[in-house]
Scaffold this active site. Structure first.
Site, short mmCIF file in Angstrom:
data_model
loop_
_atom_site.label_atom_id
_atom_site.label_comp_id
_atom_site.label_asym_id
_atom_site.label_seq_id
_atom_site.Cartn_x
_atom_site.Cartn_y
_atom_site.Cartn_z
N LEU A 298 17.22 -9.17 -1.47
CA LEU A 298 17.19 -9.01 0.03
C LEU A 298 18.64 -9.76 0.50
CD1 LEU A 298 13.61 -9.89 0.48
CD2 LEU A 298 14.50 -7.77 1.28
N PRO A 299 19.04 -9.55 1.74
CA PRO A 299 20.24 -9.99 2.34
C PRO A 299 20.35 -11.56 2.75
CG PRO A 299 19.72 -8.34 3.86
CD PRO A 299 18.40 -8.58 2.81
N ASN B 78 15.16 -12.73 5.97
CA ASN B 78 14.47 -11.63 5.20
C ASN B 78 13.58 -12.16 4.10
OD1 ASN B 78 16.36 -9.82 6.52
ND2 ASN B 78 17.83 -10.74 5.60
N THR C 16 20.31 -13.99 -2.88
CA THR C 16 21.01 -15.36 -2.90
C THR C 16 20.81 -16.03 -1.41
OG1 THR C 16 22.87 -14.30 -3.97
CG2 THR C 16 23.49 -16.19 -2.86
N LYS D 273 24.19 -20.44 -8.72
CA LYS D 273 24.83 -19.40 -8.23
C LYS D 273 25.76 -19.93 -7.21
CE LYS D 273 25.76 -15.21 -6.40
NZ LYS D 273 24.83 -14.13 -5.80
N LYS E 86 29.71 -16.17 3.46
CA LYS E 86 27.98 -16.27 3.43
C LYS E 86 27.58 -17.29 2.25
CE LYS E 86 23.85 -14.47 1.88
NZ LYS E 86 23.43 -13.75 1.12
#
Lengths: 336, 336, 336, 336
Positions: free
Chosen positions: D103-104, D108, D134, D209, D284
């Protein structure tokens, strides 16, 4: 200075019996030049700033002898009565013992003073050389040392205020150099500025200018970020400015030169960032601040980042907009 | 509610014939609470700031009902006549329809309002909940939405000014929330502060506070760098401060709270950076600014770097010094 | 010059029929010096780096004639057979037509070349002057121009690698200057280094050095922040380093010189940040990068901030620790 | 896993006599799911990344049951045999005991797991929930805690590699969560990725990450500044890249993904910065890094500035260009 009587002169000499020879020598030099009021004043560098400055000298009755690399720059002052010499500072120095220089950057100053046709080639002993350029203070010190070897006095006197202030004679001069020469310098500078501040030894005029502009840039970017953030969080820009200005966030950029269109009248943000103090000029001054900080090994993290931001703006088409356009630079909406 | 005179009521109702039902409902709510002056006011969070704030409410004649996670924090107000409840905001909400909360951070606010013993568990319809904590504005909005569902009103009203201002009742409150509730909020806040500023919808009080402190931090670090650079370039610190303060570099940190020891009296820089506003607290507020900027995708390069610098200072032993100690942090001499 | 064989000369001349006069002149100069192998090589600057470099020249059979402002610095090479002259680069230039200089900073280079006892006072036509100092490329260009006027060739050849690499002859030289002189320069530099890289016109050796070190500093601080953040988020440092090194975060500072104690062996982080490349030296190189970027009006936001961070570290007692100690600087725990 | 013999089973059980009940329970859970190979796998989030990932599961023979807020996103996998449910993660959880979510952003994920139709509403005991989004590691931890209460296991497994790697099954998964569940997770993730790395407790996959991408951004901007500076100083870009890559300035952005057009083939800089990893996505991820650093009070000065630079780029029209376009952003020529 203009209406001296022998009585005053006698009083002054009376006080002098306790002074040593060196001080006496200085006194005579200063006194001589002071007496020389209304004798010719040299002016080198008739650009956007130099032109109105020289005109103000003329207005105050000083005969001006001017030169510039671009002869056409001298036309206006010539029409107003100035003597003009074709690109030859040395020749100016031959004819005037008080000279003001107003040049774009350090290399120009070095050239005008120490180049093949430079002032120092023909400078007269006791001359007063005032440089109003904004340059690296270490260059000012070099020029002062070179002048001193020839018996001349060099002072740095950079200005704050733009073309408007130069035209109306409302500049602020920040002056560095031997304190005993300050009175003589102030006599001339007062014709062109409303404030003439003595800052200390040679180079401190530049230091004060550079410091002020560094803090100004930081305040301007900071105000822009803050206003932008507040607006995105739902605050009315005028209200936010009002709150900041009555609180500890207050600064010149928030209360006198607000970068947000519509918050204030009579500032460049209300005129699409035209006029004012160009981004490229701010970037130049911040470059000087940066070099100076580097050379004195002084940390200046925000000043350094402010420099980088104005440099990026130059790379993105903001070079000729007022430096408050950083608000616009930071604010534009995202594509998506 | 208890002491209405019919005359007043009639006059007011007279004006009401043009208002719709919704407005009338609000009016009644506001009116009720306003009239309710001198009925109990709840206070949750009796820390360094909350304690003197609650005392000022007592001084103004408001009965206070207080609670805190640390019962001993309530002793002082208890001795001054406050009713004290052991760590139970819900119980406070059961007994008072006006409550002020003053808590360290967002998670505490969430817990005090929405936790198992939280205010919202027992809040009465029409209650006015004023949160003076400095927290993320998005949390303020969440709390307001949750309160609204229960028929209560939540406003954010963070303060500027430290423990001293809290004691002397000179705080500034920046208030966000429904405009028609502002009068009722101001009635209480005026007992504790000299300025009560309405900022807009809920969350904008926080926004104003965060914006001000971000610009304050930028100005303070900027002033510190600038003063440090000027000193290294040979300028006298007092003279430099004077020049900046009459020029475009002027800001609150240069003219009111100068970070250089000896330039100004009565500020933390003159007292080894003790007292004042701690570096750790500034780092916290800058963290809020940073999160807010990130969440609204707003660039804030200097604010962001200011945050990092205060964070580094915390890591290097400056956590409890006044935030103007950044001058000292940047300045110390090199080893060699 | 002294030991040519006719056969070689004939072959070479044979190839020459197509070359123009200018190229022929250069050929003769180069050829002369190349043939001159094992004639005296001058060495100015016998500091921590210059000393082992000069020793390696001696080891390779070159007679060395050395000078330094501190006579005692020359003792070691004197004992190994070098001729020593008391602080007089001009005299060295009188006796040797190949000179290597290794000095701390730009002003020293200017003095050693153009000062009253400078190399250029007595330099012989056709001399090859190689400066291995790390300085501002614009100074290298000035020196090259001054040398050229006297018929001499100046090349910049700064090194990468520290005292260890200097001792073992494993330095990397980045060389700027006329390409046709590179072979002659390489002959000497190969005695002291494992890599000799031609970078372009004069000044580009410095440019390459400065660029590399700027990116190195950025990578080192970036790695330190990242490792620190990862550790605080619960990652094992060795595992994090491994993940970075197999991913796009990989850099020399993460995979070869990791700043976190315990992640890697044989690097300064494992030895309390002793040895290696000092923070103060990194700050100096970043200052050069900063000046160069400013002078060419190039934005370098991260390089600029890296400079500031190393400058702050110098101010906080890290001057003599390895530059990877930035991990320690950023990491220390908060007081509370 | 597929071809177990009773012998193996017996051996394993044999070892079990020393294990306590809790461990045995875990074993049975793991074992059961492992045996469940080729039973249905749920997939929530069929966007640009999720689509090719789900296809790879289908290719490896796993029956897939998929859902997405946009029903049309599921068409492709439906044609390939997946069962599709209209926007209802809870229903997926009712039917599959292994679910992958892609998911974004954090909100979400919170909604898909804990919303009214969220997975946790109907999750079966012993289910394995793998989130490849992420997001903020603290959200991963919250989800894991909520899942644990219901007897399910949540692991974070964000990916590195873009749409291309997702299509070719060459993603790298960084996995956080209970170590004893890693084998089961790896079984599924191996169908979609070439590397599956266990990072530690829940949230450390996200941490790895975020850390990698922060260092990547720093390296990319640093490389861009450095290349730009070198070019302005007269260095050939290819030569400079070569020098950096054999020196301590080397990083992934200089040797594998060079941002300067013409230096390297097959990278976005050679294709007008199209394709690759968008600036907005990098912004982001840097926002996540920033929030995480703020929340853990970790200084990250370069990471923070990198975030600001990518944020400024988004504001200036670079949102959809590859993140290596920062070279172009910093480089454009000045107007004058």
């Amino acid at each position: 200075m203009k209406y001296q009587t022998c009585a005053v002169l006698i009083c002054i000499i009376w006080d002098f019996v306790h002074l040593n020879i060196y001080q006496f020598h200085n006194f005579v030099t200063v006194f001589t030049r002071s007496m020389a009021s209304k004798t010719q004043v040299g002016f080198v560098g008739l650009g956007n700033m130099g032109n109105p400055m020289a005109k103000n000298l003329l207005k105050h009755g000083y005969p001006v002898i001017a030169t510039d690399v671009f002869p056409e720059s001298c036309k206006e002052v010539q029409e107003l009565g100035a003597q003009v010499i074709v690109d030859n500072p040395a020749e100016v120095a031959e004819k005037a013992d008080r000279i003001i220089t107003m040049l774009p950057s350090s290399p120009n100053v070095i050239d005008v003073y120490t180049g093949p046709n430079g002032i120092l080639k023909k400078v007269k002993k006791g001359s007063l050389l005032i440089d109003s350029s904004t340059i690296d203070p270490s260059v000012s010190k070099e020029m002062a040392a070179a002048a001193e070897k020839l018996g001349a006095v060099f002072m740095d006197a950079p200005v704050s205020g733009g073309v408007g202030a130069a035209s109306s004679g409302k500049l602020t001069f920040m002056v560095g150099g031997a304190e005993e020469e300050f009175t003589a310098a102030k006599e001339l500078l007062s014709c062109m500025g409303a404030n003439v501040v003595y800052c200390g030894q040679v180079g401190t005029g530049q230091a004060a200018k550079i410091c002020n502009n560094m803090l100004l840039a930081i305040g301007m970017i900071g105000t822009s970020e803050t206003m932008n953030l507040g607006i995105r969080l739902g605050l009315d820009p005028k209200l936010l400015a009002k709150i900041l200005n009555m609180s500890s966030g207050r600064c010149w950029s928030s209360d006198t030169y607000n970068p947000v269109p519509g918050v204030m009248e009579g500032v460049p943000s209300g005129n699409n960032y035209q006029g004012g103090f160009g981004t490229q000029l701010m970037a130049k001054d911040l470059g000087l601040a940066q070099n100076t900080a580097t050379n004195t090994r002084t940390p200046a993290p925000l000043g350094s980042l402010a420099h980088q931001i104005y440099r990026m703006m130059c790379a993105r088409g903001y070079a000729n907009k007022d430096f408050s356009s950083v608000f616009q630079f930071l604010r534009e909406e995202e594509g998506q």
